[in-house]
Design a protein around this motif. Sequence first.
Motif, PDB file in Angstrom:
ATOM      1  N   LYS A  61       0.820  -1.207   0.000  1.00 48.83           N
ATOM      2  CA  LYS A  61       0.000   0.000   0.000  1.00 48.83           C
ATOM      3  C   LYS A  61       0.854   1.258   0.000  1.00 48.83           C
ATOM      4  O   LYS A  61       1.818   1.373   0.746  1.00 48.83           O
ATOM      5  CB  LYS A  61      -0.903   0.002   1.236  1.00 48.83           C
ATOM      6  N   LEU A  62       0.488   2.217  -0.858  1.00 49.86           N
ATOM      7  CA  LEU A  62       1.146   3.523  -0.866  1.00 49.86           C
ATOM      8  C   LEU A  62       0.256   4.527  -0.168  1.00 49.86           C
ATOM      9  O   LEU A  62      -0.956   4.545  -0.374  1.00 49.86           O
ATOM     10  CB  LEU A  62       1.398   3.992  -2.307  1.00 49.86           C
ATOM     11  N   ARG A  63       0.859   5.385   0.631  1.00 51.65           N
ATOM     12  CA  ARG A  63       0.103   6.380   1.375  1.00 51.65           C
ATOM     13  C   ARG A  63       0.390   7.776   0.845  1.00 51.65           C
ATOM     14  O   ARG A  63       1.557   8.113   0.577  1.00 51.65           O
ATOM     15  CB  ARG A  63       0.443   6.275   2.866  1.00 51.65           C
ATOM     16  N   PRO A  64      -0.641   8.605   0.674  1.00 51.21           N
ATOM     17  CA  PRO A  64      -0.432   9.976   0.183  1.00 51.21           C
ATOM     18  C   PRO A  64       0.580  10.726   1.039  1.00 51.21           C
ATOM     19  O   PRO A  64       0.580  10.626   2.263  1.00 51.21           O
ATOM     20  CB  PRO A  64      -1.834  10.597   0.298  1.00 51.21           C
ATOM     21  N   GLY A  65       1.439  11.471   0.366  1.00 50.23           N
ATOM     22  CA  GLY A  65       2.480  12.214   1.067  1.00 50.23           C
ATOM     23  C   GLY A  65       3.793  11.470   1.139  1.00 50.23           C
ATOM     24  O   GLY A  65       4.779  11.981   1.676  1.00 50.23           O
ATOM     25  N   THR A  66       3.826  10.259   0.581  1.00 53.31           N
ATOM     26  CA  THR A  66       5.059   9.475   0.566  1.00 53.31           C
ATOM     27  C   THR A  66       5.984   9.980  -0.535  1.00 53.31           C
ATOM     28  O   THR A  66       5.545  10.239  -1.652  1.00 53.31           O
ATOM     29  CB  THR A  66       4.756   7.982   0.334  1.00 53.31           C
ATOM     30  N   ARG A 220      11.553   1.399   1.761  1.00 48.01           N
ATOM     31  CA  ARG A 220      10.940   0.182   1.236  1.00 48.01           C
ATOM     32  C   ARG A 220      11.138   0.073  -0.271  1.00 48.01           C
ATOM     33  O   ARG A 220      11.235   1.076  -0.973  1.00 48.01           O
ATOM     34  CB  ARG A 220       9.441   0.159   1.525  1.00 48.01           C
ATOM     35  N   THR A 221      11.179  -1.148  -0.765  1.00 48.39           N
ATOM     36  CA  THR A 221      11.188  -1.402  -2.200  1.00 48.39           C
ATOM     37  C   THR A 221       9.875  -2.074  -2.570  1.00 48.39           C
ATOM     38  O   THR A 221       9.482  -3.065  -1.954  1.00 48.39           O
ATOM     39  CB  THR A 221      12.366  -2.316  -2.591  1.00 48.39           C
ATOM     40  N   LEU A 222       9.192  -1.523  -3.558  1.00 48.57           N
ATOM     41  CA  LEU A 222       7.938  -2.103  -4.033  1.00 48.57           C
ATOM     42  C   LEU A 222       8.070  -2.418  -5.516  1.00 48.57           C
ATOM     43  O   LEU A 222       8.797  -1.741  -6.245  1.00 48.57           O
ATOM     44  CB  LEU A 222       6.768  -1.122  -3.817  1.00 48.57           C
ATOM     45  N   PHE A 223       7.366  -3.436  -5.965  1.00 51.03           N
ATOM     46  CA  PHE A 223       7.383  -3.783  -7.380  1.00 51.03           C
ATOM     47  C   PHE A 223       6.368  -2.930  -8.139  1.00 51.03           C
ATOM     48  O   PHE A 223       5.223  -2.783  -7.712  1.00 51.03           O
ATOM     49  CB  PHE A 223       7.088  -5.273  -7.562  1.00 51.03           C
ATOM     50  N   ALA A 224       6.792  -2.403  -9.269  1.00 47.21           N
ATOM     51  CA  ALA A 224       5.968  -1.458 -10.013  1.00 47.21           C
ATOM     52  C   ALA A 224       4.630  -2.075 -10.457  1.00 47.21           C
ATOM     53  O   ALA A 224       3.631  -1.361 -10.562  1.00 47.21           O
ATOM     54  CB  ALA A 224       6.736  -0.954 -11.237  1.00 47.21           C
ATOM     55  N   SER A 225       4.616  -3.364 -10.699  1.00 52.52           N
ATOM     56  CA  SER A 225       3.388  -4.016 -11.173  1.00 52.52           C
ATOM     57  C   SER A 225       2.586  -4.633 -10.051  1.00 52.52           C
ATOM     58  O   SER A 225       1.600  -5.314 -10.289  1.00 52.52           O
ATOM     59  CB  SER A 225       3.755  -5.103 -12.206  1.00 52.52           C
ATOM     60  N   TYR A 227       2.098  -2.859  -6.646  1.00 54.73           N
ATOM     61  CA  TYR A 227       1.713  -1.996  -5.528  1.00 54.73           C
ATOM     62  C   TYR A 227       0.218  -1.688  -5.575  1.00 54.73           C
ATOM     63  O   TYR A 227      -0.443  -1.812  -6.615  1.00 54.73           O
ATOM     64  CB  TYR A 227       2.529  -0.698  -5.548  1.00 54.73           C
ATOM     65  N   LEU A 228      -0.311  -1.259  -4.440  1.00 58.23           N
ATOM     66  CA  LEU A 228      -1.729  -0.916  -4.347  1.00 58.23           C
ATOM     67  C   LEU A 228      -1.874   0.589  -4.176  1.00 58.23           C
ATOM     68  O   LEU A 228      -1.407   1.141  -3.175  1.00 58.23           O
ATOM     69  CB  LEU A 228      -2.371  -1.634  -3.156  1.00 58.23           C
TER      70      LEU A 228
END
Length: 229
Positions: A61-66, A220-225, A227-228
């Motif tokens: 999950k991505l949070r606004p303001g990140t 953190r590392t997230l995969f581009a395909s 993430y939520l």
Amino acid sequence: MAKDWASTLVELLTSPVSLVTDVVDVLMDTPVHERFSNSIKTDVFQDSHLRDLERVSTDRKLRPGTILRVGRTGFWHYGVYIGGDETVHFTSEESDTSEDNRVMRTNMSKFLGDAEEFQTLRFPKKVCGQRVYNGKETCARAIEKIGLGDYSFLGNNCQHFAVWCKSGVAISGQTVVVNGGESDSPVYRARIEASTSAMGLLGWVKVPDLIEVFGIEVSRTLFASNYLP
């Protein structure tokens, strides 16, 4: 989740299997987040101590303001995630380093480009003595600057902008070595652009990003395909 040494040991023992499956996945063109080694990192071995080293996130999950950064050829590109699958960042239609760059609000696909993964940043309570803004405030500061131009590779780049939105301080870890991360100079700009072009031939080599000297961490590392939004 608490880290577990048993999980760490099992992952170490099974790592040779991951190496073999990585080769197979590359040949089969398996999406990065679906590859065996990355699946076990985020699912089976999410409580392994090795995750601290690779910073692979189990939270998609991505949070606004990140504040985000994504790898480009020779450098890192920065932006502010504002929610709704949108990012505010210094860019143009053609390039992230064009003299025509301005602060734009785009969807994440524009920000990510063809990158397979991206990273988030973790900020301390203060940066250079300035308090760090919360997510809502950070988004508002980014959106307020949409349309701003005056791009400068060393003095006013995408990292300066993104970090300013979060902390009120326009600093860049990618220009620390040549100018302390804050000022601009035609001579320094020529040097850094020349080195960027040269390193870009290798693709995976980037201008060093010393953002940690300001107390800011790559979190953190997230995969581009995967993430939520």
